[in-house]
Design an enzyme around this catalytic site. Sequence first.
Site, PDB file in Angstrom:
ATOM      1  N   LYS A   1      40.128  11.121  20.547  1.00 14.33           N
ATOM      2  CA  LYS A   1      39.029  11.129  19.587  1.00 14.33           C
ATOM      3  C   LYS A   1      38.355  12.504  19.503  1.00 14.33           C
ATOM      4  CE  LYS A   1      38.928   6.491  18.929  1.00 14.33           C
ATOM      5  NZ  LYS A   1      39.868   5.883  19.859  1.00 14.33           N
TER       6      LYS A   1
HETATM    7  C1  LIG Z   1      40.745   4.780  19.763  1.00 10.68           C
HETATM    8  C2  LIG Z   1      41.835   4.665  20.743  1.00 10.68           C
HETATM    9  C3  LIG Z   1      43.077   4.089  20.410  1.00 10.68           C
HETATM   10  C4  LIG Z   1      43.336   3.479  19.054  1.00 10.68           C
HETATM   11  O1  LIG Z   1      43.334   4.438  18.028  1.00 10.68           O
HETATM   12  P1  LIG Z   1      43.163   3.984  16.506  1.00 10.68           P
HETATM   13  O2  LIG Z   1      43.058   5.236  15.726  1.00 10.68           O
HETATM   14  O3  LIG Z   1      41.878   3.190  16.476  1.00 10.68           O
HETATM   15  O4  LIG Z   1      44.334   3.147  16.156  1.00 10.68           O
HETATM   16  C5  LIG Z   1      44.074   4.094  21.365  1.00 10.68           C
HETATM   17  N1  LIG Z   1      43.879   4.604  22.597  1.00 10.68           N
HETATM   18  C6  LIG Z   1      42.699   5.159  22.955  1.00 10.68           C
HETATM   19  C7  LIG Z   1      42.542   5.692  24.331  1.00 10.68           C
HETATM   20  C8  LIG Z   1      41.642   5.217  22.045  1.00 10.68           C
HETATM   21  O5  LIG Z   1      40.478   5.777  22.397  1.00 10.68           O
END
Ligand SMILES: *Cc1c(COP(=O)(O)O)cnc(C)c1O
Length: 462
Positions: free
Chosen positions: A112
């Site tokens: 993120k």
């Molecule tokens: C947010 C997240 C996901 C999922 O990603 P999306 O874009 O919501 O599909 C998977 N793994 C981790 C560690 C995350 O923080």
Amino acid sequence: MRYISTRGTAPDLSFEEAMLTGLARDGGLYVPETIPTLTFEQIAAMGGQSYEEVAFTVMRPFIGDTFTDTEFRDLIAKAYAAFGHDARAPLVELAPNHFLLELFHGPTLAFKDFAMQLIGQMFQLALGRKGARVTIVGATSGDTGSAAIEAFRGLDNVDVVILYPHGRVSEVQRRQMTTPGEDNVHALALDGDFDDCQARLKDMFNDFEFRDGVKLAGVNSINWGRVLAQVVYYFTSAVSLGAPARKVSFTVPTGNFGDIFAGYIARQMGLPIADLVVATNQNDILHRCLNGQGYHKGTVHPSISPSMDIQVSSNFERALFDAYGRDGNAVAQLMTELGEGGFDVSQGAMQALAEIYTSGRTSEEETSQTITDMLARTGELLCPHSAVGVKVANEMRDASVPMITLATAHPAKFPDAVEAATGIRPPLPPRMADLFDRPERLARVPNDVEALKTHIKGLIRA
Ligand SMILES: *Cc1c(COP(=O)(O)O)cnc(C)c1O
């Protein structure tokens, strides 16, 4: 470049407007009116370039005149300067033709950060020059919230309020949200699950009086700027394995469908991607839908990969919009049905989805076993989300095409699951070693939109 809503009735917007607003006023999500493409030569030229240079080439066609080239280069440089690895998104070989793309070297140890650090920079410049301010409200299963707080803490033009499901995030995630001391940062522990957090967030966006009154902005992956920033690492990783002369495939641990949708955009832009594999945990609504069983909500079963514990996957709406030939009315109809429990996907749309995505799911035992096996076989300690990806990739991959599995978080962010599988408790990187000593600040809030709105009005500074 203009942005249109997936539900067809909200006004189209510039990149800046779409970024600052988040959700469209008809309840839809913004997508580019057309997807710009890069030539074979432009993609080939990325070989040997820095992450930041590739980021500029990939994202520039989407931002219109929101930033000058000089400004945009500068924002990109600042966004990734604090990452703990020079490559930003390094590739590690797990097995012949199977690679792990490590996306966890940012300040909060999950992928993120790639989008949020850039969004923080873009918001600051865009708001500062207008003398405007916003209240960012975000819903999180743990990683979006910590990344958003890290990106926006201390900024003058922004208050940031994060809703997370009480008791359902890891301690590292919670502390990353509750320990920053800046007074523009607010962590709210909601009595409910992640879908409740997302639903209350949407309620707030759909109350235009509240929305306009507090100048609400969203940085969940409903925000197009988030998806865009994630397109970049598909290019850097594929090119380092021989693209565009050679095809590669990707497996993506998926929850809200933002990360995998960024892979689809990379493919639309001209990156030769063979397979895009959606990997889910036991909360497998996307896997079932992609296998022709329709999209029908059940209840969330908490798992050891909590960032993927979801029933309503917001960005799937963007995929449906394209699968339905960009028919906003059809999407609006599906979303109404979803409000009543679920919908079936038309045959034509299923066919369109099947041309792009495949999928797999893992049980809790398989995820845990994969963490154990991978440590023994490769020395790589996986977080449980990345393990879901690796397990599904191993099942789905064609040994003759390089497979890149996205490692979405650092194992130290989910130490309990990793320790249970391996006996090793992964340490936090030295720069955040004092996380457990810092004081926490949070508020418990009910799963009630009116109470939330009152609470938030009392928090913000303007
Ligand atoms: C947010 C997240 C996901 C999922 O990603 P999306 O874009 O919501 O599909 C998977 N793994 C981790 C560690 C995350 O923080």
